[in-house]
Scaffold this active site. Sequence first.
Site, mmCIF file in Angstrom:
data_model
loop_
_atom_site.group_PDB
_atom_site.id
_atom_site.type_symbol
_atom_site.label_atom_id
_atom_site.label_comp_id
_atom_site.label_asym_id
_atom_site.label_seq_id
_atom_site.Cartn_x
_atom_site.Cartn_y
_atom_site.Cartn_z
ATOM 1 N N HIS A 185 22.575 66.146 76.544
ATOM 2 C CA HIS A 185 23.401 65.058 77.082
ATOM 3 C C HIS A 185 22.761 64.346 78.267
ATOM 4 O O HIS A 185 23.359 63.414 78.811
ATOM 5 C CB HIS A 185 24.800 65.542 77.523
ATOM 6 C CG HIS A 185 25.701 65.928 76.408
ATOM 7 N ND1 HIS A 185 27.067 65.797 76.468
ATOM 8 C CD2 HIS A 185 25.450 66.454 75.187
ATOM 9 C CE1 HIS A 185 27.617 66.231 75.349
ATOM 10 N NE2 HIS A 185 26.643 66.644 74.556
ATOM 11 N N ASP A 227 30.185 60.323 67.916
ATOM 12 C CA ASP A 227 29.978 61.755 68.026
ATOM 13 C C ASP A 227 31.252 62.331 68.619
ATOM 14 O O ASP A 227 32.068 61.624 69.227
ATOM 15 C CB ASP A 227 28.767 62.077 68.890
ATOM 16 C CG ASP A 227 28.153 63.429 68.537
ATOM 17 O OD1 ASP A 227 28.862 64.257 67.936
ATOM 18 O OD2 ASP A 227 26.987 63.665 68.871
#
Length: 740
Positions: free
Chosen positions: A220, A286
């Site tokens: 991330h 996502d």
Amino acid sequence: MVKPWQDTTLPAHARAADLLARMTNEEKTAQLSSVWIGADTEGADVAPGQHTFAARSAVLDALLPYGLGHLTRPFGTVPVEPAEGVARLADLQRTISGGNRFGLPAIAHEECLTGFTAWQATVFPTPLAWGATFDPALITDMALAIGVSMRAVGIHQGLAPVLDVVRDPRWGRTEEAIGEDPYLVGTIGTAYVQGLQSAGIVATLKHFAGYSASRAARNHAPASLGPRELADVILPPFEMALRDGGARSVMPAYNDIDGLPAHAHPALLTQLLREQWEFTGTVVSDYYGVSLLEEAHKIADGEGAAARLALAAGVDVELPAARCFSPTDALPEDLLDRAALRVLTQKCELGLLDPGWEPVTADGPVDLNPPHMRELAQRVAQESVVLLANDAGVLPLRDGLRIALVGPLADEQAAMLGCYTFPRHVGVHHPGLPTGIDVPTLAEALRTELPDAAFVGDLAGADICLAVVGDRSGLFGRGSSGEGCDAEDLQLPYGQAEVLDSAMDSGVPVVIVVLSGRPYALGRWAGRAAAVVQAFFPGQEGGGAVAGVLSGRVDPSGRLPVAVPARPGGQPAPYLAPPLALHGFPSTVDPTPLYPFGHGLSYSAFAWDLPECDAPELPTDGDTTVRLTVRNTGDRAGTEVVQLYLHDPVGTVARPEVRLVGYARVPLDAGASAEVHATFPADLAAYTGADGRRVVEPGALELRIAASSAEVHHTVPLTLTGPVREVGHERRMRCEMRVK
């Protein structure tokens, strides 16, 4: 009377447009929504922030009057017996279609990265192993089988393949990627898409884009990408899978690029994807990616603001559960119509708008692990095992040896299974649950493979030592490899370096067997190990595949999709690096890998004749064909992998020293030969210049015909003539390789 949206003789887009015109804004928004039933139950813990966000997500009852876009993971959330799962999903779809005035069912999606992520389903090798096969045709067959099994139980969309190009293998999701070369990733990924979609399952390309280029390889984390790295390394696999594979869905990445999150990136999701690449499918978020615009990226003030940013950028569906895309929150009607039309068009293509639609049902037992799928899993596993070194000639092993089997992963089922397999993704939360499939460990497989061998516990009494090291997969810190399981360096985890040191000090010849989700630094034992074998989470048939390679029953034919480093430091992978990044310039760090990209050995031997080139001089819009004869000079059948690399001596920007532009597997019996034809289009020499245009330039080039990125057998000089030529989405992206 049949309405136009039900008329199967009309184009899908026209039918969807007619239905859209009949809908209220609340009904349109519901088509952009999803529900994850069971996400908040005990033992369901498969996504970051799942329980936090689940409590604030819309539930099915609230959406039923309006309809529903997606149904999330009906098989892959908690264990369910396959036939029971079919019945439950059919009941859910009847409830959903019966709850809205148009009778529309939902698109049911599942993970399928290593096969259908469901209890009792076949577990295939992880995608890094697909890359190691260098065999697109086999991956197409595998994906077709996966897709058929999913469609047979009522699933419509699969969240695969992962097309992230590995930039730093410390990244935990390296095991989910296909490799570190965009051409390999693009060709293997496209093959998977073609197989899955030929079974009627929508393939979802992820993660778009730059996810694997995160700073320090942290999950991330922001991606520090320049425009040329993005254009020439990260994006081509997606472009190939969309254009040549026809992929019908795309999933944005969690990361930001230069401060702009992918889920709120109009230049990426609309200008590039829709306008330049002419993509007409759906963009699905996502999991919780829209919520993270508010919660993590901090660019939205509230759920509604996050929804508007994502919609404006080009996101069509919020997964895995509706939180921001809410029928109670007014969304801009033009954006709402745009996204809903795409979802309805996809439903039409899937047959979900047809009159008389009924959910899939099962009349009897459902077998998700039939013999033909196990055979395919075995073939992929066998082709993916890489023999890295055999300097002492101890492999293949003969039966009857006294073998010391050491290392924490020698008798560990987890060493075979990637993080997106059901046993490691879901099953670990259900203690006592049977695996549901047979997954022999390497120790078990070796005892079957070598029935006359004695497996001894004392190194001093052994003829040879097999030291089995590597990873246990998991998610979010529950393993050494997998989503959220990033590494600070590339040293073997769990103190396994000491295991190898101890084995080496015994004086017994040591074969290192690495079962892992990423490459690990092995330079510490270079020259000391008798042999080295690498397998990347090879799936339920992986134990037998690795044992077969060790015994010689299987000739090793895998090639490295990522380089194996010499040292554990987190230096970027040296492959695709420009000259200044390579060893030889003033630095105390040598990034040269121990085993380079594309490396792999066989138990047979091969000779490569001098190549012939049809036209060493060609225009910037032309092509040329190179022919090469490969001979098996060994005493057994084997497979050589011919690799074609491009070297561009001078560019207007710094270029990789070499990059893969073609490859072919060449299986040969002992004494046999075959001719490899490679048709190289000048378009493959294109790159993004200083002004941001992708161009093919006149000048000198060199094709390198090689056994790896570092082992060149022959070079073919070429000269491109004519003007500088700008190329776009229509360019030729493949070198056609034929084996005759």
